[in-house]
Motif scaffolding. Structure first.
Motif, PDB file in Angstrom:
ATOM      1  N   ALA A 160      53.175  24.110 -21.113  1.00  0.00           N
ATOM      2  CA  ALA A 160      53.543  25.121 -20.038  1.00  0.00           C
ATOM      3  C   ALA A 160      52.962  25.516 -19.331  1.00  0.00           C
ATOM      4  CB  ALA A 160      54.677  25.821 -21.233  1.00  0.00           C
ATOM      5  N   ALA A 161      51.400  26.127 -19.917  1.00  0.00           N
ATOM      6  CA  ALA A 161      50.833  26.596 -19.043  1.00  0.00           C
ATOM      7  C   ALA A 161      50.253  26.510 -17.817  1.00  0.00           C
ATOM      8  CB  ALA A 161      49.504  26.558 -19.458  1.00  0.00           C
ATOM      9  N   LEU A 162      50.760  24.346 -18.229  1.00  0.00           N
ATOM     10  CA  LEU A 162      50.422  23.968 -16.344  1.00  0.00           C
ATOM     11  C   LEU A 162      51.441  23.659 -15.303  1.00  0.00           C
ATOM     12  CD1 LEU A 162      49.304  20.356 -18.405  1.00  0.00           C
ATOM     13  CD2 LEU A 162      47.276  22.587 -17.398  1.00  0.00           C
ATOM     14  N   LEU A 163      52.567  24.125 -15.866  1.00  0.00           N
ATOM     15  CA  LEU A 163      53.127  24.518 -14.119  1.00  0.00           C
ATOM     16  C   LEU A 163      52.638  25.422 -13.636  1.00  0.00           C
ATOM     17  CD1 LEU A 163      56.106  23.792 -12.695  1.00  0.00           C
ATOM     18  CD2 LEU A 163      57.463  25.423 -14.096  1.00  0.00           C
ATOM     19  N   PRO A 164      52.420  26.611 -13.546  1.00  0.00           N
ATOM     20  CA  PRO A 164      51.796  28.051 -13.063  1.00  0.00           C
ATOM     21  C   PRO A 164      50.790  27.127 -11.917  1.00  0.00           C
ATOM     22  CG  PRO A 164      52.046  28.227 -14.831  1.00  0.00           C
ATOM     23  CD  PRO A 164      52.594  27.379 -15.023  1.00  0.00           C
ATOM     24  N   VAL A 165      49.995  26.675 -12.759  1.00  0.00           N
ATOM     25  CA  VAL A 165      48.282  25.693 -12.131  1.00  0.00           C
ATOM     26  C   VAL A 165      49.265  25.457 -10.941  1.00  0.00           C
ATOM     27  CG1 VAL A 165      46.290  24.459 -12.403  1.00  0.00           C
ATOM     28  CG2 VAL A 165      47.386  26.587 -13.879  1.00  0.00           C
ATOM     29  N   ALA A 166      50.149  24.243 -10.931  1.00  0.00           N
ATOM     30  CA  ALA A 166      50.498  22.999 -10.281  1.00  0.00           C
ATOM     31  C   ALA A 166      51.259  23.741  -8.877  1.00  0.00           C
ATOM     32  CB  ALA A 166      51.547  21.808 -10.572  1.00  0.00           C
ATOM     33  N   LEU A 167      51.373  25.421  -8.749  1.00  0.00           N
ATOM     34  CA  LEU A 167      52.345  25.999  -8.464  1.00  0.00           C
ATOM     35  C   LEU A 167      51.602  26.616  -7.630  1.00  0.00           C
ATOM     36  CD1 LEU A 167      55.866  26.973  -9.756  1.00  0.00           C
ATOM     37  CD2 LEU A 167      54.959  25.305  -7.655  1.00  0.00           C
ATOM     38  N   ILE A 168      49.682  27.053  -7.856  1.00  0.00           N
ATOM     39  CA  ILE A 168      49.283  27.569  -7.331  1.00  0.00           C
ATOM     40  C   ILE A 168      47.716  26.362  -6.593  1.00  0.00           C
ATOM     41  CG2 ILE A 168      46.956  29.192  -7.479  1.00  0.00           C
ATOM     42  CD1 ILE A 168      49.363  30.536  -7.749  1.00  0.00           C
ATOM     43  N   ALA A 169      48.355  25.616  -6.401  1.00  0.00           N
ATOM     44  CA  ALA A 169      47.719  23.998  -6.373  1.00  0.00           C
ATOM     45  C   ALA A 169      48.845  24.242  -4.900  1.00  0.00           C
ATOM     46  CB  ALA A 169      47.949  23.010  -7.028  1.00  0.00           C
ATOM     47  N   LEU A 170      49.412  23.601  -5.167  1.00  0.00           N
ATOM     48  CA  LEU A 170      50.398  23.968  -3.690  1.00  0.00           C
ATOM     49  C   LEU A 170      50.164  25.517  -2.599  1.00  0.00           C
ATOM     50  CD1 LEU A 170      53.075  22.690  -2.091  1.00  0.00           C
ATOM     51  CD2 LEU A 170      54.071  23.463  -3.797  1.00  0.00           C
ATOM     52  N   ALA A 171      50.784  25.986  -3.632  1.00  0.00           N
ATOM     53  CA  ALA A 171      50.276  27.637  -2.396  1.00  0.00           C
ATOM     54  C   ALA A 171      48.709  27.891  -1.539  1.00  0.00           C
ATOM     55  CB  ALA A 171      50.122  28.792  -3.571  1.00  0.00           C
ATOM     56  N   ASP A 172      47.962  27.043  -2.482  1.00  0.00           N
ATOM     57  CA  ASP A 172      46.016  26.873  -1.928  1.00  0.00           C
ATOM     58  C   ASP A 172      46.135  26.358  -0.642  1.00  0.00           C
ATOM     59  OD1 ASP A 172      45.693  28.738  -3.236  1.00  0.00           O
ATOM     60  OD2 ASP A 172      44.153  27.305  -4.683  1.00  0.00           O
ATOM     61  N   LEU A 173      47.200  24.134  -1.151  1.00  0.00           N
ATOM     62  CA  LEU A 173      47.356  24.085  -0.362  1.00  0.00           C
ATOM     63  C   LEU A 173      48.221  24.689   1.147  1.00  0.00           C
ATOM     64  CD1 LEU A 173      46.950  21.030   1.123  1.00  0.00           C
ATOM     65  CD2 LEU A 173      49.451  20.713  -0.126  1.00  0.00           C
ATOM     66  N   CYS A 174      48.667  25.169   1.200  1.00  0.00           N
ATOM     67  CA  CYS A 174      49.720  25.244   2.178  1.00  0.00           C
ATOM     68  C   CYS A 174      48.588  26.955   2.709  1.00  0.00           C
ATOM     69  CB  CYS A 174      50.706  26.544   1.528  1.00  0.00           C
ATOM     70  SG  CYS A 174      52.418  25.517   1.080  1.00  0.00           S
ATOM     71  N   ARG A 175      47.997  27.605   2.261  1.00  0.00           N
ATOM     72  CA  ARG A 175      47.081  28.336   2.494  1.00  0.00           C
ATOM     73  C   ARG A 175      45.993  27.640   3.440  1.00  0.00           C
ATOM     74  NH1 ARG A 175      45.244  33.411  -0.849  1.00  0.00           N
ATOM     75  NH2 ARG A 175      44.546  31.856  -2.634  1.00  0.00           N
ATOM     76  N   LEU A 177      45.870  24.300   5.281  1.00  0.00           N
ATOM     77  CA  LEU A 177      47.006  24.296   6.299  1.00  0.00           C
ATOM     78  C   LEU A 177      47.771  25.490   7.399  1.00  0.00           C
ATOM     79  CD1 LEU A 177      48.433  21.559   4.508  1.00  0.00           C
ATOM     80  CD2 LEU A 177      46.723  21.524   5.807  1.00  0.00           C
ATOM     81  N   GLY A 178      47.698  26.595   6.608  1.00  0.00           N
ATOM     82  CA  GLY A 178      48.019  27.796   6.929  1.00  0.00           C
ATOM     83  C   GLY A 178      49.652  27.539   7.244  1.00  0.00           C
ATOM     84  N   ALA A 179      50.182  27.086   6.418  1.00  0.00           N
ATOM     85  CA  ALA A 179      51.923  26.905   6.605  1.00  0.00           C
ATOM     86  C   ALA A 179      51.884  27.965   5.880  1.00  0.00           C
ATOM     87  CB  ALA A 179      52.127  24.997   6.233  1.00  0.00           C
ATOM     88  N   ASP A 180      53.337  28.967   5.956  1.00  0.00           N
ATOM     89  CA  ASP A 180      54.039  29.042   5.489  1.00  0.00           C
ATOM     90  C   ASP A 180      54.735  28.247   4.486  1.00  0.00           C
ATOM     91  OD1 ASP A 180      53.925  31.660   7.100  1.00  0.00           O
ATOM     92  OD2 ASP A 180      55.348  30.699   8.530  1.00  0.00           O
ATOM     93  N   SER A 181      55.564  29.904   3.020  1.00  0.00           N
ATOM     94  CA  SER A 181      55.920  28.894   1.753  1.00  0.00           C
ATOM     95  C   SER A 181      56.366  29.921   1.031  1.00  0.00           C
ATOM     96  CB  SER A 181      54.516  27.796   0.752  1.00  0.00           C
ATOM     97  OG  SER A 181      55.848  27.181  -0.020  1.00  0.00           O
ATOM     98  N   PRO A 182      57.781  29.314   0.128  1.00  0.00           N
ATOM     99  CA  PRO A 182      57.859  29.918  -0.199  1.00  0.00           C
ATOM    100  C   PRO A 182      56.976  30.941  -1.499  1.00  0.00           C
ATOM    101  CG  PRO A 182      59.975  28.961   0.340  1.00  0.00           C
ATOM    102  CD  PRO A 182      58.300  28.584   0.740  1.00  0.00           C
ATOM    103  N   VAL A 183      56.275  30.207  -2.178  1.00  0.00           N
ATOM    104  CA  VAL A 183      55.409  29.934  -3.083  1.00  0.00           C
ATOM    105  C   VAL A 183      54.538  30.949  -3.059  1.00  0.00           C
ATOM    106  CG1 VAL A 183      53.675  28.657  -4.656  1.00  0.00           C
ATOM    107  CG2 VAL A 183      55.900  27.729  -3.402  1.00  0.00           C
ATOM    108  N   LEU A 184      53.840  31.139  -1.336  1.00  0.00           N
ATOM    109  CA  LEU A 184      52.574  32.028  -1.304  1.00  0.00           C
ATOM    110  C   LEU A 184      53.747  33.666  -1.808  1.00  0.00           C
ATOM    111  CD1 LEU A 184      51.139  30.991   2.130  1.00  0.00           C
ATOM    112  CD2 LEU A 184      50.129  31.234   0.460  1.00  0.00           C
ATOM    113  N   LEU A 185      54.559  33.925  -1.567  1.00  0.00           N
ATOM    114  CA  LEU A 185      55.304  35.175  -1.636  1.00  0.00           C
ATOM    115  C   LEU A 185      55.289  35.750  -3.101  1.00  0.00           C
ATOM    116  CD1 LEU A 185      57.872  35.281   0.854  1.00  0.00           C
ATOM    117  CD2 LEU A 185      56.131  36.627   1.271  1.00  0.00           C
TER     118      LEU A 185
END
Length: 368
Positions: A160-175, A177-185
């Motif tokens: 269960a603790a790996l899901l937040p890690v995966a979502l933060i990886a997605l947020a870092d990728l968006c950062r 790339l300079g892309a907007d994402s709801p994950v960043l919020l």
């Protein structure tokens, strides 16, 4: 929770976390006075001028420890109790000291404006007082989600603790790339949910010393790869001039650091538990835990009061001067002064709740 139900190692971890936050803020929160207008202040960071200090941020950035201890305590407190009364009780205990802080500082900021304090000074004061409060917002969100997070952990285990890690990886990728994402919020509550879930796992008997070794090695290796290969900033906190901060919102590096810190804690936990049976070690832990919220709310006020008091003398080494050269060594000399003022603030603003008074009456019982 009764005295016998307490896990002393978690209390010690919380004490270390609060010391890390207080010392970290005091060491990197540089207020610089304008030579042409001494009352005009602006914020600066010694990390920008002293990259050699960066490793200290790996020790003093302890938010992962806070959320881990919070997850453990929340899961223990929720067990066998209705969720809503438990949540309202916890949130009320958090909001009371914040309300007192606001009751003092909102008029004070108004007074600074009325007396003609420069806007830069008012902005610096506002930032120092309010910036730490974002942590409490995230903490309240995770408290509200505790029943769901605990049920998920029980069903899925440590995965269960790996899901937040995966979502933060997605947020870092968006950062990157300079892309907007709801994950960043939502990155702050998502990211800190990982150590919070590990705290719940420990409360449910799902973490062992073996997991501590995996977290330590995995956290150190992942952190090194992120900095040396992926180009993440090496500092665990934001530094002026860096492209982005590992802390705002938490990045994969912040989670790797939290994993390494928690791994070391799990490895040392048996020895720590034995050591905390000694009153000389246990008493300071009790005191820091009783004063944790007061310390958290008022530690930057202590720094500000010392800074205001020094204005007639002009910039002093380590206080209101630019954080260059030997500034870090000079700032260390001011830490006892900040601590003394903070002790006075704690005596004035400590909660007068019956629960705290009863806990203080039991300090002697706890250290026996």
């Amino acid at each position: 929770m009764t005295i016998n139900d307490r896990d002393r190692t978690i209390d010690a971890l919380r004490a270390v976390a609060i010391l890390g936050v207080v010392l970290g803020h005091w060491l990197v929160s540089a207020l610089v006075s304008d030579p042409a207008q001494p009352a005009a202040w602006h914020g600066a960071s010694p990390l920008a001028e002293n990259p050699s200090l960066v490793p200290a941020t790996w020790l003093l950035q302890t938010l992962g420890l806070f959320f881990f201890a919070g997850g453990f305590a929340a899961a223990r407190g929720l067990r066998g109790r209705p969720a809503w009364p438990w949540l309202t009780s916890r949130v009320t205990r958090l909001l009371r000291p914040i309300a007192v802080l606001a009751a003092v500082w909102l008029p004070a900021l108004g007074l600074l404006k009325l007396t003609g304090a420069p806007e830069s000074t008012r902005h610096a004061v506002w930032s120092l007082v309010t910036h730490p409060m974002w942590f409490l917002i995230v903490y309240v969100v995770l408290l509200a989600l505790t029943p769901l997070l605990r049920a998920t952990l029980i069903r899925c285990g440590l995965w269960a603790a790996l899901l937040p890690v995966a979502l933060i990886a997605l947020a870092d990728l968006c950062r990157h790339l300079g892309a907007d994402s709801p994950v960043l919020l939502l990155a702050a509550p998502i990211g800190w949910a990982a150590p919070y879930l590990l705290g719940i796992a420990l409360s449910e008997g799902r973490l062992s010393r073996r997991h501590g070794l995996a977290l330590t090695v995995g956290g150190v290796v992942a952190g090194a790869v992120l900095v040396l290969v992926a180009g993440y900033p090496a500092s665990a906190v934001g530094v002026p001039g860096d492209n982005w901060s590992n802390l705002d919102p938490p990045s994969l590096f912040a989670l790797a650091l939290a994993a390494a810190q928690l791994g070391v804690f799990l490895l040392l936990r048996p020895r720590l538990a034995a050591g905390l049976r000694r009153p000389a070690l246990w008493l300071p832990v009790v005191v820091l835990n009783l004063a944790a919220m007061t310390l958290f709310c008022w530690h930057q006020t202590a720094l500000l009061l010392v800074s205001f008091a020094s204005l007639p003398a002009g910039p002093l080494p380590g206080l209101l001067d630019a954080p260059t050269g030997l500034w870090p060594m000079h700032r260390l000399l001011w830490l006892p002064v900040f601590a003394l003022v903070l002790a006075v603030l704690c005596a004035v603003f400590r909660p007068r709740r019956p629960a705290v008074d009863q806990a203080q009456d039991r300090v002697g019982e706890r250290v026996e």
